[in-house]
Design a protein around this motif. Structure first.
Motif, PDB file in Angstrom:
ATOM      1  N   ASP A 302       0.812  -1.215   0.000  1.00  0.00           N
ATOM      2  CA  ASP A 302       0.000   0.000   0.000  1.00  0.00           C
ATOM      3  C   ASP A 302       0.843   1.262   0.000  1.00  0.00           C
ATOM      4  OD1 ASP A 302      -2.289  -1.580   0.102  1.00  0.00           O
ATOM      5  OD2 ASP A 302      -2.302  -1.597   2.296  1.00  0.00           O
ATOM      6  N   ILE A 303       2.134   1.123   0.219  1.00  0.00           N
ATOM      7  CA  ILE A 303       3.016   2.287   0.290  1.00  0.00           C
ATOM      8  C   ILE A 303       3.700   2.494  -1.057  1.00  0.00           C
ATOM      9  CG2 ILE A 303       5.124   3.188   1.336  1.00  0.00           C
ATOM     10  CD1 ILE A 303       4.327   1.921   3.905  1.00  0.00           C
ATOM     11  N   ASP A 304       3.686   3.747  -1.495  1.00  0.00           N
ATOM     12  CA  ASP A 304       4.283   4.090  -2.782  1.00  0.00           C
ATOM     13  C   ASP A 304       5.797   3.856  -2.739  1.00  0.00           C
ATOM     14  OD1 ASP A 304       5.687   6.368  -4.571  1.00  0.00           O
ATOM     15  OD2 ASP A 304       3.769   5.772  -5.460  1.00  0.00           O
ATOM     16  N   GLU A 305       6.300   3.120  -3.711  1.00  0.00           N
ATOM     17  CA  GLU A 305       7.713   2.758  -3.724  1.00  0.00           C
ATOM     18  C   GLU A 305       8.624   3.966  -3.899  1.00  0.00           C
ATOM     19  OE1 GLU A 305      10.800  -0.329  -6.008  1.00  0.00           O
ATOM     20  OE2 GLU A 305       8.709  -0.110  -6.688  1.00  0.00           O
ATOM     21  N   GLN A 306       8.229   4.916  -4.753  1.00  0.00           N
ATOM     22  CA  GLN A 306       9.069   6.085  -4.988  1.00  0.00           C
ATOM     23  C   GLN A 306       9.190   6.961  -3.748  1.00  0.00           C
ATOM     24  OE1 GLN A 306       7.455   8.059  -8.491  1.00  0.00           O
ATOM     25  NE2 GLN A 306       8.739   6.841  -9.857  1.00  0.00           N
ATOM     26  N   ILE A 307       8.082   7.149  -3.057  1.00  0.00           N
ATOM     27  CA  ILE A 307       8.114   7.940  -1.818  1.00  0.00           C
ATOM     28  C   ILE A 307       8.954   7.227  -0.767  1.00  0.00           C
ATOM     29  CG2 ILE A 307       6.730   8.924   0.038  1.00  0.00           C
ATOM     30  CD1 ILE A 307       4.433   9.203  -1.914  1.00  0.00           C
ATOM     31  N   TRP A 308       8.786   5.925  -0.697  1.00  0.00           N
ATOM     32  CA  TRP A 308       9.566   5.127   0.251  1.00  0.00           C
ATOM     33  C   TRP A 308      11.067   5.294  -0.005  1.00  0.00           C
ATOM     34  CZ3 TRP A 308       8.709   1.829   4.409  1.00  0.00           C
ATOM     35  CH2 TRP A 308       9.733   0.951   4.732  1.00  0.00           C
ATOM     36  N   ASN A 309      11.477   5.137  -1.257  1.00  0.00           N
ATOM     37  CA  ASN A 309      12.890   5.263  -1.610  1.00  0.00           C
ATOM     38  C   ASN A 309      13.419   6.673  -1.348  1.00  0.00           C
ATOM     39  OD1 ASN A 309      13.017   2.589  -2.448  1.00  0.00           O
ATOM     40  ND2 ASN A 309      12.526   3.075  -4.568  1.00  0.00           N
ATOM     41  N   LYS A 310      12.579   7.670  -1.592  1.00  0.00           N
ATOM     42  CA  LYS A 310      12.990   9.057  -1.353  1.00  0.00           C
ATOM     43  C   LYS A 310      13.249   9.289   0.133  1.00  0.00           C
ATOM     44  CE  LYS A 310      11.518  13.822  -2.104  1.00  0.00           C
ATOM     45  NZ  LYS A 310      10.458  14.729  -2.658  1.00  0.00           N
ATOM     46  N   LYS A 311      12.370   8.771   0.977  1.00  0.00           N
ATOM     47  CA  LYS A 311      12.546   8.931   2.418  1.00  0.00           C
ATOM     48  C   LYS A 311      13.785   8.173   2.909  1.00  0.00           C
ATOM     49  CE  LYS A 311       7.790   9.964   3.810  1.00  0.00           C
ATOM     50  NZ  LYS A 311       8.157  11.225   4.495  1.00  0.00           N
ATOM     51  N   CYS A 312      14.041   7.034   2.315  1.00  0.00           N
ATOM     52  CA  CYS A 312      15.248   6.283   2.672  1.00  0.00           C
ATOM     53  C   CYS A 312      16.504   7.083   2.334  1.00  0.00           C
ATOM     54  CB  CYS A 312      15.267   4.936   1.950  1.00  0.00           C
ATOM     55  SG  CYS A 312      14.064   3.735   2.563  1.00  0.00           S
ATOM     56  N   GLN A 313      16.509   7.722   1.175  1.00  0.00           N
ATOM     57  CA  GLN A 313      17.654   8.529   0.765  1.00  0.00           C
ATOM     58  C   GLN A 313      17.843   9.731   1.676  1.00  0.00           C
ATOM     59  OE1 GLN A 313      20.019   7.811  -1.529  1.00  0.00           O
ATOM     60  NE2 GLN A 313      18.941   5.835  -1.682  1.00  0.00           N
ATOM     61  N   MET A 314      16.755  10.310   2.107  1.00  0.00           N
ATOM     62  CA  MET A 314      16.837  11.445   3.032  1.00  0.00           C
ATOM     63  C   MET A 314      17.454  11.015   4.355  1.00  0.00           C
ATOM     64  SD  MET A 314      13.169  13.348   2.359  1.00  0.00           S
ATOM     65  CE  MET A 314      13.438  14.529   3.701  1.00  0.00           C
ATOM     66  N   LEU A 315      17.078   9.829   4.811  1.00  0.00           N
ATOM     67  CA  LEU A 315      17.653   9.313   6.060  1.00  0.00           C
ATOM     68  C   LEU A 315      19.148   9.033   5.913  1.00  0.00           C
ATOM     69  CD1 LEU A 315      15.171   6.804   7.775  1.00  0.00           C
ATOM     70  CD2 LEU A 315      15.871   9.081   8.509  1.00  0.00           C
ATOM     71  N   ILE A 316      19.511   8.479   4.785  1.00  0.00           N
ATOM     72  CA  ILE A 316      20.922   8.180   4.542  1.00  0.00           C
ATOM     73  C   ILE A 316      21.752   9.460   4.576  1.00  0.00           C
ATOM     74  CG2 ILE A 316      22.564   7.372   2.802  1.00  0.00           C
ATOM     75  CD1 ILE A 316      20.442   5.324   1.949  1.00  0.00           C
TER      76      ILE A 316
END
Length: 330
Positions: A302-316
């Motif tokens: 249910d979670i958008d993959e692009q948004i998920w990846n973007k948030k992961c990159q922000m955390l990194i």
């Protein structure tokens, strides 16, 4: 140069014996000559007793009574030995220098507690990770004995056994440095963990495998502060139903000096709560010793993959800026 197999070095014989059960060692090589008898009866570093099967009966009848140096047995495994007569075999099950002990599928009785005490003086590694049955009083007594051991360094323990709702009747502090609490289908309670940690001031590594976290607190633990120096913490949880703020408050209270933090969620997460950039900023600023974070989490469909990846990159990027190593396992 003429030589015989009996003339092999002790080291080679011990290597050969690692591939054979004790019963097969004795049936094959005992009374071949005096030297082999000496090796067989002097060097049995590991003994396994399981149920009351043929191997266990053989060890109790033909091996244990004749061991020359019982102190050379440093590893012992007891599995489902409830049918073994512990009282009549007490002397045969006495190994004064056991350093590594595995206990699996046992019923905790008074006789078992006596057996455990007589073999636990030099314990450094203890594993009771599988389900152990017994009434609450016996389980509580076993936990008290474990935490009173003066040489124990590493403990793997069933989560249910560690979650005692009452204070323990011991005055000493445990030297345990590595603790793993295992309960795939069981919840762990914050207040009970706080009670346990009072007796573990030297703990360095804590690993909890659980179904859920229970944040219900009691007046008995509200004013207790943890004085341990845990530097490595791993939480392996079935599903996050608690908020990220609840989780971070737990870390800040229980493990304020953590250096390595690993979070494993066995079910896909349903929202972006655990990737919230602002919450992570406040969290890492409150942990001055934090050096490495591992997030082993996956997103639900249910979670958008692009948004998920973007948030992961922000955390990194956030972690790089703060000199923290971040690994996100997808």
């Amino acid at each position: 140069m003429y030589s015989k197999i009996e003339d092999l070095s002790i080291e080679l014989w011990l290597e050969i014996f690692t591939y054979l059960k004790i019963r097969h060692q004795f049936n094959t090589f005992l009374n071949l000559n005096k030297r082999l008898n000496q090796i067989l009866l002097s060097y049995q570093p590991h003994i396994t007793l399981k149920n009351n099967d043929e191997d266990t009966q053989y060890i109790l009848k033909y091996v244990s009574p004749y061991l020359i140096h019982r102190e050379n047995v440093t590893g012992l495994r007891l599995e489902n030995t409830n049918k073994v007569d512990l009282i009549n075999n007490e002397k045969l099950l006495y190994f004064p220098r056991v350093a590594t002990l595995f206990l699996h599928r046992l019923h905790i009785t008074k006789d078992f507690l006596n057996l455990f005490q007589q073999n636990s003086t030099y314990l450094r590694y203890l594993n009771i990770s599988s389900i152990v049955s017994g009434d609450k009083i016996m389980m509580h007594q076993l936990l008290e004995i474990i935490l009173s051991l003066s040489n124990l360094q590493t403990l793997h323990l069933g989560l249910r056994m560690s979650m005692s709702p009452i204070q323990l009747r011991i005055s000493s502090k445990s030297p345990i440095k590595n603790l793993k609490l295992i309960g795939l289908n069981e919840n762990f309670f914050i207040d009970r963990l706080i009670i346990l940690l009072q007796y573990l001031p030297y703990l360095q590594s804590l690993h909890i495998i659980t179904n859920q976290i229970n944040f219900i607190s009691t007046k008995n633990t509200d004013n207790i502060s943890c004085t341990n120096s845990i530097s490595s913490f791993t939480l392996n949880i079935h599903e996050f139903i608690v908020s990220f703020v609840q989780f971070t408050n737990f870390i800040l209270r229980i493990i304020p000096y953590v250096q390595e933090l690993k979070i494993i969620c066995r079910s896909p997460v349903q929202n972006f709560d655990y990737l919230n950039h602002r919450e992570w900023i406040m969290f890492i600023q409150s942990l001055p010793n934090l050096k490495k974070i591992t997030l082993d989490i996956s997103r639900s469909n249910d979670i958008d993959e692009q948004i998920w990846n973007k948030k992961c990159q922000m955390l990194i990027k956030l972690m790089i800026k703060n000199h923290i190593i971040l690994q996100i396992v997808k």
